[in-house]
Design a protein around this motif. Structure first.
Motif, short mmCIF file in Angstrom:
data_model
loop_
_atom_site.label_atom_id
_atom_site.label_comp_id
_atom_site.label_asym_id
_atom_site.label_seq_id
_atom_site.Cartn_x
_atom_site.Cartn_y
_atom_site.Cartn_z
N GLU A 1 0.82 -1.22 0.00
CA GLU A 1 0.00 0.00 0.00
C GLU A 1 0.86 1.27 0.00
O GLU A 1 0.33 2.37 -0.18
CB GLU A 1 -0.97 0.01 1.19
N ALA A 2 2.16 1.14 0.20
CA ALA A 2 3.07 2.27 0.18
C ALA A 2 4.16 2.01 -0.87
O ALA A 2 5.19 1.43 -0.57
CB ALA A 2 3.70 2.47 1.56
N PHE B 1 3.15 12.04 -8.03
CA PHE B 1 3.24 11.11 -6.92
C PHE B 1 2.28 11.52 -5.79
O PHE B 1 1.58 10.68 -5.23
CB PHE B 1 4.66 10.99 -6.39
N TYR C 1 -1.40 10.91 -7.45
CA TYR C 1 -1.79 9.57 -7.90
C TYR C 1 -1.08 8.42 -7.18
O TYR C 1 -1.43 7.27 -7.39
CB TYR C 1 -1.51 9.40 -9.40
N GLY C 2 -0.05 8.74 -6.40
CA GLY C 2 0.75 7.68 -5.79
C GLY C 2 1.71 7.04 -6.79
O GLY C 2 2.28 6.00 -6.53
N ASN C 3 1.88 7.69 -7.94
CA ASN C 3 2.73 7.21 -9.01
C ASN C 3 3.33 8.43 -9.73
O ASN C 3 2.58 9.26 -10.23
CB ASN C 3 1.88 6.38 -9.99
#
Length: 154
Positions: A23-24, A89, A92-94
């Protein structure tokens, strides 16, 4: 001499440990862009090649030492790339969610337990897989074969 045991190897081990938590996501980078935005080198008038720790901060924030940026200069391109990846990041976490992003032109793959992916952020954005694997194996062996390493692996 000090970089591997004090910085790079610790980063390598921490990144691998953090891959246990899907999740991270873990994204690793090496910052090699050398422009007038490397504020510490400019401030201290360092002429040696290479980047200093935290040089990427000059690409994210304007400060007292920030020079005037000319549109489409190497500083402008590097700054826009860094800001795009950091905001992607955060949002979107990306850092590279779109494969067709013309500004970036690269997909920054996650680091996993099986594959260490490092994005070199320099004149170009270059993804490297299994970054310095032989060097990391050397430090693994050195640390785990040491008296203190044996103490924790028995």
């Amino acid at each position: 001499m000090f970089t591997y045991p004090c910085v790079i190897y610790g980063m390598f081990v921490a990144a691998l440990n953090n891959t246990r938590f899907p999740e991270a996501p873990v994204y690793l980078y090496r910052f090699s862009a050398e422009t007038k935005l490397n504020y510490l080198k400019e401030f201290f008038d360092i002429k040696l090649p290479g980047c200093l720790h935290s040089d990427e901060i000059g690409y994210l924030f304007k400060g007292f030492a920030t020079p005037k940026i000319t549109k489409n200069s190497c500083e402008d391109l590097a700054m826009r790339r860094v800001v795009r990846m950091w905001t992607n990041f955060a949002k979107y976490g990306n850092p590279t969610p779109r494969e067709d992003d013309e500004l970036l032109g690269v997909v920054w793959n996650l680091t996993t337990k099986e594959e260490i992916n490092i994005l070199d952020i320099g004149k170009n954005l270059v993804l490297t897989r299994n970054f310095q694997n032989d060097e990391m194996k050397f430090w693994d062996k050195l640390f785990y074969d040491s008296p203190s390493g044996r103490k924790y692996t028995q």
